[in-house]
Motif scaffolding. Structure first.
Motif, PDB file in Angstrom:
ATOM      1  N   ALA A   1       0.829  -1.202   0.000  1.00 54.98           N
ATOM      2  CA  ALA A   1       0.000   0.000   0.000  1.00 54.98           C
ATOM      3  C   ALA A   1       0.866   1.256   0.000  1.00 54.98           C
ATOM      4  CB  ALA A   1      -0.928  -0.012   1.214  1.00 54.98           C
ATOM      5  N   PHE A   2       1.912   1.245   0.798  1.00 52.24           N
ATOM      6  CA  PHE A   2       2.816   2.407   0.849  1.00 52.24           C
ATOM      7  C   PHE A   2       3.485   2.613  -0.514  1.00 52.24           C
ATOM      8  CE2 PHE A   2       6.852   4.491   1.512  1.00 52.24           C
ATOM      9  CZ  PHE A   2       6.565   5.507   2.409  1.00 52.24           C
ATOM     10  N   ARG A   3       3.968   1.519  -1.138  1.00 52.12           N
ATOM     11  CA  ARG A   3       4.672   1.657  -2.406  1.00 52.12           C
ATOM     12  C   ARG A   3       3.741   2.161  -3.507  1.00 52.12           C
ATOM     13  NH1 ARG A   3       9.769   2.149  -0.866  1.00 52.12           N
ATOM     14  NH2 ARG A   3      10.682   0.227  -0.014  1.00 52.12           N
ATOM     15  N   VAL A   4       2.473   1.753  -3.472  1.00 49.40           N
ATOM     16  CA  VAL A   4       1.533   2.237  -4.482  1.00 49.40           C
ATOM     17  C   VAL A   4       1.384   3.748  -4.377  1.00 49.40           C
ATOM     18  CG1 VAL A   4      -0.901   2.224  -5.162  1.00 49.40           C
ATOM     19  CG2 VAL A   4       0.282   0.074  -4.740  1.00 49.40           C
ATOM     20  N   VAL A   5       1.181   4.245  -3.165  1.00 50.00           N
ATOM     21  CA  VAL A   5       1.043   5.690  -2.973  1.00 50.00           C
ATOM     22  C   VAL A   5       2.341   6.395  -3.346  1.00 50.00           C
ATOM     23  CG1 VAL A   5       0.593   7.511  -1.286  1.00 50.00           C
ATOM     24  CG2 VAL A   5      -0.706   5.367  -1.194  1.00 50.00           C
ATOM     25  N   GLN A   6       3.465   5.815  -2.953  1.00 51.22           N
ATOM     26  CA  GLN A   6       4.758   6.433  -3.245  1.00 51.22           C
ATOM     27  C   GLN A   6       4.995   6.534  -4.753  1.00 51.22           C
ATOM     28  OE1 GLN A   6       8.416   4.125  -2.593  1.00 51.22           O
ATOM     29  NE2 GLN A   6       9.116   5.795  -1.270  1.00 51.22           N
ATOM     30  N   GLU A   7       4.734   5.449  -5.466  1.00 54.04           N
ATOM     31  CA  GLU A   7       4.958   5.458  -6.906  1.00 54.04           C
ATOM     32  C   GLU A   7       3.992   6.404  -7.604  1.00 54.04           C
ATOM     33  OE1 GLU A   7       6.564   4.806 -10.546  1.00 54.04           O
ATOM     34  OE2 GLU A   7       7.361   4.282  -8.569  1.00 54.04           O
ATOM     35  N   ALA A   8       2.754   6.484  -7.134  1.00 52.88           N
ATOM     36  CA  ALA A   8       1.793   7.401  -7.734  1.00 52.88           C
ATOM     37  C   ALA A   8       2.234   8.853  -7.546  1.00 52.88           C
ATOM     38  CB  ALA A   8       0.412   7.173  -7.126  1.00 52.88           C
ATOM     39  N   LEU A   9       2.723   9.194  -6.355  1.00 54.52           N
ATOM     40  CA  LEU A   9       3.229  10.553  -6.132  1.00 54.52           C
ATOM     41  C   LEU A   9       4.456  10.824  -6.988  1.00 54.52           C
ATOM     42  CD1 LEU A   9       2.815  10.883  -2.252  1.00 54.52           C
ATOM     43  CD2 LEU A   9       1.415  11.935  -4.032  1.00 54.52           C
ATOM     44  N   THR A  10       5.308   9.801  -7.148  1.00 55.19           N
ATOM     45  CA  THR A  10       6.479   9.975  -8.008  1.00 55.19           C
ATOM     46  C   THR A  10       6.061  10.295  -9.437  1.00 55.19           C
ATOM     47  OG1 THR A  10       7.749   8.440  -6.638  1.00 55.19           O
ATOM     48  CG2 THR A  10       8.575   8.858  -8.857  1.00 55.19           C
ATOM     49  N   ASN A  11       5.042   9.590  -9.932  1.00 54.28           N
ATOM     50  CA  ASN A  11       4.560   9.863 -11.279  1.00 54.28           C
ATOM     51  C   ASN A  11       3.996  11.276 -11.409  1.00 54.28           C
ATOM     52  OD1 ASN A  11       5.289   7.340 -12.189  1.00 54.28           O
ATOM     53  ND2 ASN A  11       3.267   6.441 -11.836  1.00 54.28           N
ATOM     54  N   VAL A  12       3.352  11.761 -10.349  1.00 51.90           N
ATOM     55  CA  VAL A  12       2.853  13.140 -10.381  1.00 51.90           C
ATOM     56  C   VAL A  12       4.020  14.110 -10.492  1.00 51.90           C
ATOM     57  CG1 VAL A  12       1.576  14.907  -9.125  1.00 51.90           C
ATOM     58  CG2 VAL A  12       0.776  12.532  -9.101  1.00 51.90           C
ATOM     59  N   HIS A  13       5.093  13.874  -9.712  1.00 50.03           N
ATOM     60  CA  HIS A  13       6.287  14.720  -9.807  1.00 50.03           C
ATOM     61  C   HIS A  13       6.880  14.679 -11.216  1.00 50.03           C
ATOM     62  CE1 HIS A  13       6.726  16.012  -5.655  1.00 50.03           C
ATOM     63  NE2 HIS A  13       6.510  14.760  -5.245  1.00 50.03           N
ATOM     64  N   LYS A  14       6.856  13.508 -11.827  1.00 46.80           N
ATOM     65  CA  LYS A  14       7.473  13.378 -13.136  1.00 46.80           C
ATOM     66  C   LYS A  14       6.650  14.016 -14.246  1.00 46.80           C
ATOM     67  CE  LYS A  14      10.008   9.017 -12.442  1.00 46.80           C
ATOM     68  NZ  LYS A  14      10.132   7.606 -12.893  1.00 46.80           N
ATOM     69  N   HIS A  15       5.350  13.754 -14.231  1.00 43.89           N
ATOM     70  CA  HIS A  15       4.534  14.056 -15.398  1.00 43.89           C
ATOM     71  C   HIS A  15       3.486  15.148 -15.178  1.00 43.89           C
ATOM     72  CE1 HIS A  15       6.386  10.453 -16.964  1.00 43.89           C
ATOM     73  NE2 HIS A  15       5.845   9.721 -15.990  1.00 43.89           N
ATOM     74  N   ALA A  16       3.271  15.522 -13.937  1.00 39.65           N
ATOM     75  CA  ALA A  16       2.241  16.542 -13.678  1.00 39.65           C
ATOM     76  C   ALA A  16       2.691  17.473 -12.561  1.00 39.65           C
ATOM     77  CB  ALA A  16       0.905  15.879 -13.330  1.00 39.65           C
ATOM     78  N   ALA A  17       3.905  17.999 -12.719  1.00 38.42           N
ATOM     79  CA  ALA A  17       4.441  18.879 -11.683  1.00 38.42           C
ATOM     80  C   ALA A  17       3.542  20.096 -11.508  1.00 38.42           C
ATOM     81  CB  ALA A  17       5.853  19.324 -12.050  1.00 38.42           C
ATOM     82  N   GLY A  18       3.244  20.437 -10.256  1.00 41.60           N
ATOM     83  CA  GLY A  18       2.400  21.573  -9.950  1.00 41.60           C
ATOM     84  C   GLY A  18       0.924  21.241  -9.871  1.00 41.60           C
TER      85      GLY A  18
END
Length: 446
Positions: free
Chosen positions: A350-367
């Motif tokens: 569960a933690f890794r899913v949230v972590q990876e999703a936030l990482t993708n936001v940083h990568k592809h949808a900054a701001g």
């Protein structure tokens, strides 16, 4: 290495070519027996011709032809025995009778036919012996045995000329069938062992692939999030350094903290892998009787257990969201239901899913504004990370992407029997949702 049934069959086929014989020694044996039998019957044909009044050459030729029938004993054993029975009144073909009955009993002829023909030979021999003995006793007036002599000697002669050959033939036939059955079982066992070896190799290759995938997924989860945040902070540091030195100092401190955290997590993971190697080597060296494959499986299992026990937990989501906020992301965290402990594998996934999703936001949808939702239910725990549309100027942070983030999340969730869904939203953002069972038969209880 033993030859398989196919090899033996191929080898046997190369020795054929002599009609119904399989080997040269079989040809030599049958030809020799036929010559001896023909010679015996030819000599006995002289006496037969004198007793019947036919010319002696005719009796000899008849004996030679009848005795040579033994040549086909392997091909037509029933015919040989029938000729033997027909020649019993002429008192010819004793060798042919012995060999023919043996061949019949040892062949694949049905047992009832063997019993009938052996019984006919026994009765025929008994009758001929009875008649001859009675004639001999009648011709010798000074020889006066009791009434028991003729029947008893007839039984002895009939049984002695038929039973040993039949019994020995039955024994040889049973032994031959047993050996053939054992060869077939050995061939079948060899094929099964070969199949098991192939399957074991496939399972070993599958296990190696799974282990490589698991390690790659763990390395991705550990490195990607921290490094992504470090890149975001470095970009912010470069932008604000000339204007706001104090904020630049704070961003630099955050970059350093995240780098140290990434190194710490990498060190822990490599330590787990080294522990697995260390467990394998001493166990394989100190316990020579223990299979190396079993030791490696135990080491891998221990490494996986250690990784899951030392991994992150759901209560660390607050810190994870805080790190994204410090990087400039607007993140809202909501938790529904009463928090409770779950198996380590569930909390880590569960933690890794949230972590990876936030990482993708940083990568592809900054701001972009992001919502993190966690729900504790009766038999499951659900999580969702959704981001809105990002500003066109900050649509992408320029971070490299291998395209394995969503694949890794899906593999983790499905591996625990959960449900994973991801895709764009109608508002132009992106949503990642996962539901994990609170308990699972393959997991350790909380």
């Amino acid at each position: 290495m033993t030859a398989t049934g196919a090899d033996r069959e191929a080898a046997g086929s190369t020795t054929r070519g002599y009609w119904w014989w399989e080997r040269r020694r079989s040809v030599a044996l049958d030809v020799g027996l036929a010559l001896v039998s023909a010679l015996e019957c030819g000599l006995e044909g002289v006496e037969f011709a004198r007793n019947t009044g036919i010319p002696v050459p005719v009796g000899v030729v008849f004996g030679l032809l009848a005795g040579s029938v033994l040549l086909v004993r392997r091909r037509w054993p029933i015919a040989v025995v029938l000729v033997t029975i027909a020649m019993t009144p002429a008192e010819m073909g004793f060798l042919m009778a012995l060999v023919g009955l043996y061949t019949l009993a040892a062949s694949e002829v049905p047992r009832r036919i063997t019993v009938v023909l052996a019984g006919m030979a026994l009765v025929g021999t008994f009758i001929v012996t009875w008649v001859r003995l009675r004639q001999s006793v009648a011709e010798q007036a000074d020889f006066g045995p009791g009434d028991w002599y003729v029947p008893l000697m007839s039984v002895f002669m009939a049984v002695g000329l038929t039973a040993p050959s039949v019994l020995f033939g039955l024994y040889i036939g049973a032994r031959r069938r047993l050996m053939e059955s054992l060869r077939e079982r050995a061939d079948s066992l060899e094929r099964e062992l070969s199949l098991l070896a192939d399957r074991a190799e496939e399972r070993a290759e599958w296990a190696r692939t799974e282990e490589r995938t698991r390690i790659a997924r763990e390395m991705h989860d550990v490195v990607a999030h921290r490094v992504s945040l470090m890149v975001v902070h470095a970009a912010a540091l470069q932008a604000v350094a000339p204007k706001d030195p104090a904020k630049a100092v704070r961003n630099a401190a955050l970059v350093g903290d995240m780098g140290r955290q990434a190194l710490t997590e990498l060190r822990e993971m490599l330590g787990v892998l080294r522990t697995g190697d260390a467990l394998t080597a001493p166990a394989a060296a100190g316990a020579g009787a223990v299979p190396l494959a079993s030791v490696r499986r135990a080491a891998v299992a221990a490494a996986a257990t250690a990784a899951s026990e030392d991994g992150p937990r759901l209560h660390e989501l607050e810190a994870l969201v805080a790190q994204s906020r410090q990087a400039g992301m607007t993140v809202e965290l909501s938790v529904d239901g009463e928090a409770r402990p779950y198996p380590p594998e569930v909390e880590q996934t569960a933690f890794r899913v949230v972590q990876e999703a936030l990482t993708n936001v940083h990568k592809h949808a900054a701001g972009a504004k992001t919502w993190v939702r966690l729900a504790h239910r009766d038999a499951e725990v659900a999580m969702q990370v959704e981001n809105g549309p990002s500003d066109s100027a900050a649509a992408d942070a320029g971070l490299p992407s291998g395209g394995n983030g969503l694949v890794g999340m899906r593999e983790r969730v499905l591996g625990l029997g959960g449900v994973f869904v991801s895709g764009p939203t109608d508002a132009g953002g992106f949503r990642v949702s996962a539901v994990l069972p609170a308990t699972h038969p393959g997991l350790s209880g909380a």
